[in-house]
Design an enzyme around this catalytic site. Sequence first.
Site, PDB file in Angstrom:
ATOM      1  CD  GLU A  50      -3.151  -0.697   0.165  1.00  0.00           C
ATOM      2  OE1 GLU A  50      -3.241   0.452  -0.304  1.00  0.00           O
ATOM      3  OE2 GLU A  50      -3.934  -1.609  -0.156  1.00  0.00           O
ATOM      4  CG  ASP A  68      -6.543   5.656  -0.542  1.00  0.00           C
ATOM      5  OD1 ASP A  68      -7.677   5.651  -0.028  1.00  0.00           O
ATOM      6  OD2 ASP A  68      -6.325   5.312  -1.709  1.00  0.00           O
TER       7      ASP A  68
END
Length: 139
Positions: A50, A68
């Site tokens: 990620e 994010d």
Amino acid sequence: MKATLLLLFVTLLGISQAKVFSRCELARELVKHGIPRGDLPNWVCLIEAESGRNSRARGGPNYNGSYDNGLFQINDQFWCMNGRPGHDCHVSCEALRSDDIGPSVKCALLIKSRQGWGAWYGWKNKCRGRPLPNVNSCF
């Protein structure tokens, strides 16, 4: 005067730089903040997929305009709020992009408890069914 300006510049430069954890440093920090050692390979893989272990990573904008945040790339549409604590994790998105990973871990554990590992595309695409990082030598 020049020395003062140089000191100010160096201080600001240090504040703006992100913390990129080594794999072992990350594993030890995760355990310190409540991640069970047995789950470490999945969490480390997820974080590497990620955010590349970058505590200040910010991804987006996504298709819906959301962003994010942090190691776990926690989305601001549901889990955090910009500028103030809020949404389901009751945390500001800025706190998730900090070198203090405590708020990020707490929020990530909440997400996993509700949605499982599948909440993260990075985990689904790069970790599920694949060899996971071995962090045993870190302890």
